[in-house]
Design an enzyme around this catalytic site. Sequence first.
Site, PDB file in Angstrom:
ATOM      1  N   GLU A   1       4.217  36.324  29.849  1.00 52.39           N
ATOM      2  CA  GLU A   1       4.813  35.033  29.507  1.00 52.39           C
ATOM      3  C   GLU A   1       4.382  34.012  30.552  1.00 52.39           C
ATOM      4  OE1 GLU A   1       8.845  36.269  29.762  1.00 52.39           O
ATOM      5  OE2 GLU A   1       8.941  36.869  27.669  1.00 52.39           O
TER       6      GLU A   1
ATOM      7  N   GLU B   1       7.933   7.032  39.217  1.00 49.41           N
ATOM      8  CA  GLU B   1       9.181   7.769  39.449  1.00 49.41           C
ATOM      9  C   GLU B   1      10.006   7.152  40.578  1.00 49.41           C
ATOM     10  OE1 GLU B   1      10.699  10.054  37.727  1.00 49.41           O
ATOM     11  OE2 GLU B   1       9.104  10.512  36.312  1.00 49.41           O
TER      12      GLU B   1
ATOM     13  N   GLU C   1       2.966  24.930  36.868  1.00 50.44           N
ATOM     14  CA  GLU C   1       3.325  23.649  37.485  1.00 50.44           C
ATOM     15  C   GLU C   1       2.804  23.528  38.913  1.00 50.44           C
ATOM     16  OE1 GLU C   1       7.285  20.934  38.452  1.00 50.44           O
ATOM     17  OE2 GLU C   1       7.528  22.955  37.680  1.00 50.44           O
TER      18      GLU C   1
ATOM     19  N   GLU D   1      19.202  10.653  32.252  1.00 53.27           N
ATOM     20  CA  GLU D   1      19.295  10.872  33.695  1.00 53.27           C
ATOM     21  C   GLU D   1      20.597  10.301  34.254  1.00 53.27           C
ATOM     22  OE1 GLU D   1      14.739  10.936  35.289  1.00 53.27           O
ATOM     23  OE2 GLU D   1      15.627   8.963  34.979  1.00 53.27           O
TER      24      GLU D   1
END
Length: 187
Positions: A42, A97, A124, A145
């Site tokens: 996976e 961000e 990632e 958020e």
Amino acid sequence: MSRPAQSHHAPGQDDRILYRGKKIDLALRPVTLSDGTTAEREVVLHRGAVALLPLLDGGARVCLIRNRRYAINKTLLEVPAGTIDPGEPPDACALRELREETGYIAGRLSLLTEWWVSPGLFTERMYLFRCDDLRPGPHARELDEQIEPVEVPWEQAVAMALDGRIEDAKSMLAILYWDRMRRESGA
């Protein structure tokens, strides 16, 4: 920097995609075992992310965020961070961000380091940026958020990373990494 992040989100040639999501895909990836047989593992395919150290007063303070994390049903104290959009360079994501989560606009951005978040399962890659020469501006948080900026003296942030008040791994790593770098450079 202004280069696109390496596309770790793209599936491998033989991956079998089980799920496609907004930020991640879940795949089964064929691997050859030491005895020559094949098995599937996976793999969570992720576009990558940025983590930010918004430094104020020449580094005497840092802007952290209180961030509601739905997966664990808890609010954590963290460094600002976010997922890289498709085709977006990491430094552009960092500026976006920073503005979205803190309201600050950086006059200077420096890539400090990058790392694999959890290479046993995730593709990632996280890019850590130092943000300096900050000017206040409007925040632009996403609807889902729940974020509140919190300005903390640098030494207090380091103490919180060491004593468990900061529980988020990327935040602990970012703070302790930069603290070590600045001590070694005499900054």
